[in-house]
Design a protein around this motif. Structure first.
Motif, PDB file in Angstrom:
ATOM      1  N   PRO A 134       0.807  -1.237   0.000  1.00 27.47           N
ATOM      2  CA  PRO A 134       0.000   0.000   0.000  1.00 27.47           C
ATOM      3  C   PRO A 134       0.830   1.273   0.000  1.00 27.47           C
ATOM      4  O   PRO A 134       0.416   2.293  -0.559  1.00 27.47           O
ATOM      5  N   LYS A 135       2.020   1.238   0.591  1.00 19.25           N
ATOM      6  CA  LYS A 135       2.857   2.442   0.681  1.00 19.25           C
ATOM      7  C   LYS A 135       3.820   2.580  -0.490  1.00 19.25           C
ATOM      8  O   LYS A 135       4.524   3.589  -0.595  1.00 19.25           O
ATOM      9  N   ALA A 136       3.852   1.570  -1.360  1.00 18.49           N
ATOM     10  CA  ALA A 136       4.808   1.582  -2.475  1.00 18.49           C
ATOM     11  C   ALA A 136       4.193   2.092  -3.771  1.00 18.49           C
ATOM     12  O   ALA A 136       4.879   2.197  -4.778  1.00 18.49           O
ATOM     13  N   ILE A 137       2.895   2.397  -3.773  1.00 16.19           N
ATOM     14  CA  ILE A 137       2.222   2.881  -4.982  1.00 16.19           C
ATOM     15  C   ILE A 137       2.425   4.389  -5.090  1.00 16.19           C
ATOM     16  O   ILE A 137       2.040   5.144  -4.203  1.00 16.19           O
ATOM     17  N   VAL A 138       3.025   4.818  -6.206  1.00 13.89           N
ATOM     18  CA  VAL A 138       3.354   6.236  -6.360  1.00 13.89           C
ATOM     19  C   VAL A 138       2.446   6.949  -7.361  1.00 13.89           C
ATOM     20  O   VAL A 138       2.424   8.186  -7.395  1.00 13.89           O
ATOM     21  N   GLY A 139       1.704   6.209  -8.191  1.00 16.42           N
ATOM     22  CA  GLY A 139       0.856   6.895  -9.157  1.00 16.42           C
ATOM     23  C   GLY A 139       0.094   5.947 -10.050  1.00 16.42           C
ATOM     24  O   GLY A 139       0.335   4.734 -10.069  1.00 16.42           O
ATOM     25  N   GLN A 140      -0.842   6.503 -10.799  1.00 19.55           N
ATOM     26  CA  GLN A 140      -1.655   5.721 -11.737  1.00 19.55           C
ATOM     27  C   GLN A 140      -2.114   6.630 -12.876  1.00 19.55           C
ATOM     28  O   GLN A 140      -2.506   7.770 -12.651  1.00 19.55           O
ATOM     29  N   PHE A 141      -2.044   6.104 -14.094  1.00 16.44           N
ATOM     30  CA  PHE A 141      -2.563   6.811 -15.256  1.00 16.44           C
ATOM     31  C   PHE A 141      -3.905   6.181 -15.604  1.00 16.44           C
ATOM     32  O   PHE A 141      -3.974   4.996 -15.945  1.00 16.44           O
ATOM     33  N   ASP A 142      -4.962   6.965 -15.501  1.00 14.38           N
ATOM     34  CA  ASP A 142      -6.318   6.449 -15.699  1.00 14.38           C
ATOM     35  C   ASP A 142      -6.610   6.260 -17.187  1.00 14.38           C
ATOM     36  O   ASP A 142      -6.559   7.208 -17.968  1.00 14.38           O
ATOM     37  N   THR A 143      -6.901   5.014 -17.565  1.00  8.67           N
ATOM     38  CA  THR A 143      -7.231   4.705 -18.966  1.00  8.67           C
ATOM     39  C   THR A 143      -8.668   4.210 -19.101  1.00  8.67           C
ATOM     40  O   THR A 143      -9.052   3.718 -20.162  1.00  8.67           O
ATOM     41  N   SER A 144      -9.472   4.348 -18.047  1.00  5.41           N
ATOM     42  CA  SER A 144     -10.826   3.787 -18.067  1.00  5.41           C
ATOM     43  C   SER A 144     -11.731   4.437 -19.111  1.00  5.41           C
ATOM     44  O   SER A 144     -12.673   3.809 -19.596  1.00  5.41           O
ATOM     45  N   ALA A 145     -11.447   5.690 -19.461  1.00  3.75           N
ATOM     46  CA  ALA A 145     -12.280   6.394 -20.446  1.00  3.75           C
ATOM     47  C   ALA A 145     -11.734   6.280 -21.872  1.00  3.75           C
ATOM     48  O   ALA A 145     -12.312   6.825 -22.805  1.00  3.75           O
ATOM     49  N   ILE A 146     -10.624   5.553 -22.029  1.00  4.91           N
ATOM     50  CA  ILE A 146      -9.984   5.427 -23.342  1.00  4.91           C
ATOM     51  C   ILE A 146     -10.480   4.169 -24.029  1.00  4.91           C
ATOM     52  O   ILE A 146     -10.223   3.052 -23.567  1.00  4.91           O
ATOM     53  N   LYS A 147     -11.215   4.317 -25.123  1.00  3.75           N
ATOM     54  CA  LYS A 147     -11.717   3.157 -25.859  1.00  3.75           C
ATOM     55  C   LYS A 147     -10.648   2.568 -26.771  1.00  3.75           C
ATOM     56  O   LYS A 147     -10.475   1.354 -26.849  1.00  3.75           O
ATOM     57  N   ASN A 148      -9.947   3.447 -27.480  1.00  6.49           N
ATOM     58  CA  ASN A 148      -8.861   3.019 -28.357  1.00  6.49           C
ATOM     59  C   ASN A 148      -7.623   3.831 -28.007  1.00  6.49           C
ATOM     60  O   ASN A 148      -7.616   5.056 -28.171  1.00  6.49           O
ATOM     61  N   PRO A 149      -6.555   3.185 -27.513  1.00  6.92           N
ATOM     62  CA  PRO A 149      -5.358   3.923 -27.102  1.00  6.92           C
ATOM     63  C   PRO A 149      -4.782   4.764 -28.234  1.00  6.92           C
ATOM     64  O   PRO A 149      -4.718   4.324 -29.382  1.00  6.92           O
ATOM     65  N   ALA A 150      -4.370   5.975 -27.906  1.00  5.55           N
ATOM     66  CA  ALA A 150      -3.726   6.869 -28.857  1.00  5.55           C
ATOM     67  C   ALA A 150      -2.329   7.198 -28.353  1.00  5.55           C
ATOM     68  O   ALA A 150      -2.030   7.085 -27.151  1.00  5.55           O
ATOM     69  N   TYR A 151      -1.473   7.617 -29.264  1.00  2.00           N
ATOM     70  CA  TYR A 151      -0.098   7.947 -28.880  1.00  2.00           C
ATOM     71  C   TYR A 151      -0.071   9.080 -27.851  1.00  2.00           C
ATOM     72  O   TYR A 151       0.766   9.090 -26.953  1.00  2.00           O
ATOM     73  N   ALA A 152      -1.025  10.003 -27.957  1.00  3.09           N
ATOM     74  CA  ALA A 152      -1.086  11.117 -27.003  1.00  3.09           C
ATOM     75  C   ALA A 152      -1.314  10.609 -25.575  1.00  3.09           C
ATOM     76  O   ALA A 152      -0.794  11.181 -24.612  1.00  3.09           O
ATOM     77  N   ASP A 153      -2.097   9.532 -25.442  1.00  5.08           N
ATOM     78  CA  ASP A 153      -2.320   8.949 -24.117  1.00  5.08           C
ATOM     79  C   ASP A 153      -1.014   8.391 -23.550  1.00  5.08           C
ATOM     80  O   ASP A 153      -0.693   8.589 -22.375  1.00  5.08           O
ATOM     81  N   ALA A 154      -0.277   7.674 -24.399  1.00  6.50           N
ATOM     82  CA  ALA A 154       1.008   7.119 -23.964  1.00  6.50           C
ATOM     83  C   ALA A 154       1.996   8.231 -23.629  1.00  6.50           C
ATOM     84  O   ALA A 154       2.783   8.113 -22.685  1.00  6.50           O
ATOM     85  N   GLN A 155       1.959   9.329 -24.399  1.00  3.69           N
ATOM     86  CA  GLN A 155       2.834  10.464 -24.116  1.00  3.69           C
ATOM     87  C   GLN A 155       2.560  11.044 -22.732  1.00  3.69           C
ATOM     88  O   GLN A 155       3.496  11.397 -21.999  1.00  3.69           O
ATOM     89  N   ALA A 156       1.273  11.161 -22.388  1.00  6.37           N
ATOM     90  CA  ALA A 156       0.909  11.718 -21.078  1.00  6.37           C
ATOM     91  C   ALA A 156       1.421  10.828 -19.948  1.00  6.37           C
ATOM     92  O   ALA A 156       1.965  11.316 -18.947  1.00  6.37           O
ATOM     93  N   ALA A 157       1.259   9.498 -20.105  1.00  2.86           N
ATOM     94  CA  ALA A 157       1.750   8.567 -19.085  1.00  2.86           C
ATOM     95  C   ALA A 157       3.277   8.615 -19.006  1.00  2.86           C
ATOM     96  O   ALA A 157       3.858   8.633 -17.913  1.00  2.86           O
ATOM     97  N   ALA A 158       3.932   8.658 -20.176  1.00  2.00           N
ATOM     98  CA  ALA A 158       5.399   8.693 -20.212  1.00  2.00           C
ATOM     99  C   ALA A 158       5.937   9.966 -19.561  1.00  2.00           C
ATOM    100  O   ALA A 158       6.938   9.935 -18.835  1.00  2.00           O
ATOM    101  N   LYS A 159       5.274  11.089 -19.817  1.00  2.00           N
ATOM    102  CA  LYS A 159       5.729  12.360 -19.225  1.00  2.00           C
ATOM    103  C   LYS A 159       5.653  12.314 -17.707  1.00  2.00           C
ATOM    104  O   LYS A 159       6.560  12.782 -17.009  1.00  2.00           O
ATOM    105  N   ASP A 160       4.577  11.741 -17.188  1.00  2.00           N
ATOM    106  CA  ASP A 160       4.425  11.629 -15.734  1.00  2.00           C
ATOM    107  C   ASP A 160       5.549  10.771 -15.155  1.00  2.00           C
ATOM    108  O   ASP A 160       6.158  11.115 -14.136  1.00  2.00           O
ATOM    109  N   ILE A 161       5.859   9.658 -15.827  1.00  2.00           N
ATOM    110  CA  ILE A 161       6.905   8.758 -15.341  1.00  2.00           C
ATOM    111  C   ILE A 161       8.277   9.420 -15.431  1.00  2.00           C
ATOM    112  O   ILE A 161       9.087   9.342 -14.499  1.00  2.00           O
TER     113      ILE A 161
END
Length: 293
Positions: A134-161
Motif C-alpha cells: 500500500p505504501k509503495a504505490i506512487v501513481g496511476q494513469f487512468d485509462t478507463s475512459a480510453i476506448k482506443n489507445p492513442a499515442y497522445a495517451d502514452a505520451q501523457a503517461a510517459a511524461k508523468d513517469i
C-alpha cells in the motif's frame, strides 16, 4: 431435491446468461480484429525505435553531459515497476497474469535488497499491490475512459513517469505488460525502459559494419529521442494489452457459453426425470385408487 418449478426457473436463468456470454464473445471477436491489426502495425515501429536508440546510446560514453535517461542516476537502489493492465474483467486470467509477472519482478528485486515502487497504467493491476504494498504505490494513469489507445495517451503517461524520474523518485523503471501472441496465448513481458539498456558487445561487433556521422551529435539526438522512445514503448504495451484483453475475453466468453450449454443439458435431464417420476407417481395413485373401488 429441487422442485420442478425451481428447475425450470434455473434453466431459464442459465439460458439468459448464455445469451449474454454469446453476445459478449461476438463483440470481443469484432473488436479483436482491429485491436490485433493495431498491435501488429505498431510492433515494427517500436522495435526499430528501440534499436535506433540502443545504437545511438552504444556510441556515447555516459558522462555528466549525457541525458539522464541514458546515464541514469548513478545507482539502482529504487526500482519503479510500471504495471500496464486492463480496466475491465471478464477476460479470464489476462489481468492476473500481468500482475503475477509484476509480483515476480518485485520479489526478485526485493531479494536483491532493492526498494520497489509501483505505477499503474490501467486499474485492474492495482488491487493486488494495494493490498500487498500500500505504501509503495506512487501513481496511476487512468485509462478507463480510453476506448482506443492513442499515442497522445502514452505520451501523457510517459511524461508523468519521466518527471518522477527527473525528480529523483526512482533509479530504474521496468514496464510489465502482455504481448499478444494469439487468441489463446498472451505472454506477460517485462522490459527495462529507464535508463535505456545498451549491449556494448553488440555495439562493438556492429561498429565495423558501418560508419555513421550524426548531425547534431549523439547526445543531442538522444535528448530528443529518449522521451519519445519511452512513450512509444508504453504505447506499444497499451496496444498489445488491448488485443490481448479482447482475445482473452473472447476465449473466456466462449468457454462460458459452452459451460452454460452443458449446464442446461444437465438441468434439462434432471427436470425431465423428475417430471417423469411425478407422472409415474400420479398414475400409480390413480390405478391404486381405482383398484380399491
Amino acid at each position: 431435491m429441487a422442485s420442478l418449478k425451481a428447475l425450470k426457473l434455473r434453466i431459464g436463468s442459465v439460458k439468459s446468461t448464455q445469451k449474454i456470454t454469446k453476445a459478449m464473445k461476438m463483440v470481443a471477436a469484432a473488436k479483436l480484429r482491429r485491436a490485433q491489426a493495431n498491435a501488429e502495425a505498431g510492433r515494427p515501429y517500436s522495435q526499430r525505435m528501440a534499436e535506433v536508440v540502443a545504437s545511438l546510446a552504444s556510441k556515447v560514453t555516459p558522462g555528466p553531459d549525457s541525458p539522464k535517461l541514458l546515464a541514469g542516476t548513478g545507482k539502482d537502489d529504487t526500482h519503479l515497476i510500471v504495471v500496464a493492465s486492463g480496466d475491465r474483467g471478464l477476460a479470464g486470467a489476462f489481468n492476473t497474469n500481468i500482475t503475477r509477472a509484476a509480483k515476480r519482478k518485485a520479489d526478485e528485486l526485493e531479494a536483491q535488497g532493492k526498494t520497489v515502487l509501483f505505477y499503474f497504467v490501467g486499474k485492474k493491476g492495482r488491487p493486488l499491490f494495494q493490498r500487498l504494498y500500500p505504501k509503495a504505490i506512487v501513481g496511476q494513469f487512468d485509462t478507463s475512459a480510453i476506448k482506443n489507445p492513442a499515442y497522445a495517451d502514452a505520451q501523457a503517461a510517459a511524461k508523468d513517469i519521466v518527471d518522477r524520474f527527473e525528480s529523483g523518485q526512482f533509479d530504474v523503471a521496468h514496464l510489465v505488460y502482455s504481448t499478444f501472441k494469439s487468441v489463446l496465448l498472451q505472454e506477460p513481458t517485462t522490459d527495462q525502459i529507464i535508463p535505456v539498456k545498451v549491449d556494448r558487445a553488440d555495439a562493438k561487433a556492429g561498429a565495423a559494419s558501418a560508419a555513421v556521422e550524426y548531425e547534431p551529435d549523439e547526445d543531442e539526438i538522444l535528448k530528443a529521442l529518449l522521451p519519445k522512445n519511452i512513450a512509444i514503448q508504453i504505447y506499444r504495451a497499451m496496444l498489445e494489452n488491448q488485443a490481448g484483453f479482447y482475445g482473452s475475453q473472447m476465449t473466456a466468453m466462449d468457454n462460458a457459453t459452452r459451460n452454460a450449454g452443458d449446464m442446461i443439458n444437465r438441468l434439462s435431464i434432471q427436470y425431465n426425470r423428475q417430471r417423469q417420476a411425478a407422472i409415474t407417481t400420479e398414475l400409480v395413485e390413480i390405478i391404486s385408487g381405482a383398484e380399491a373401488l
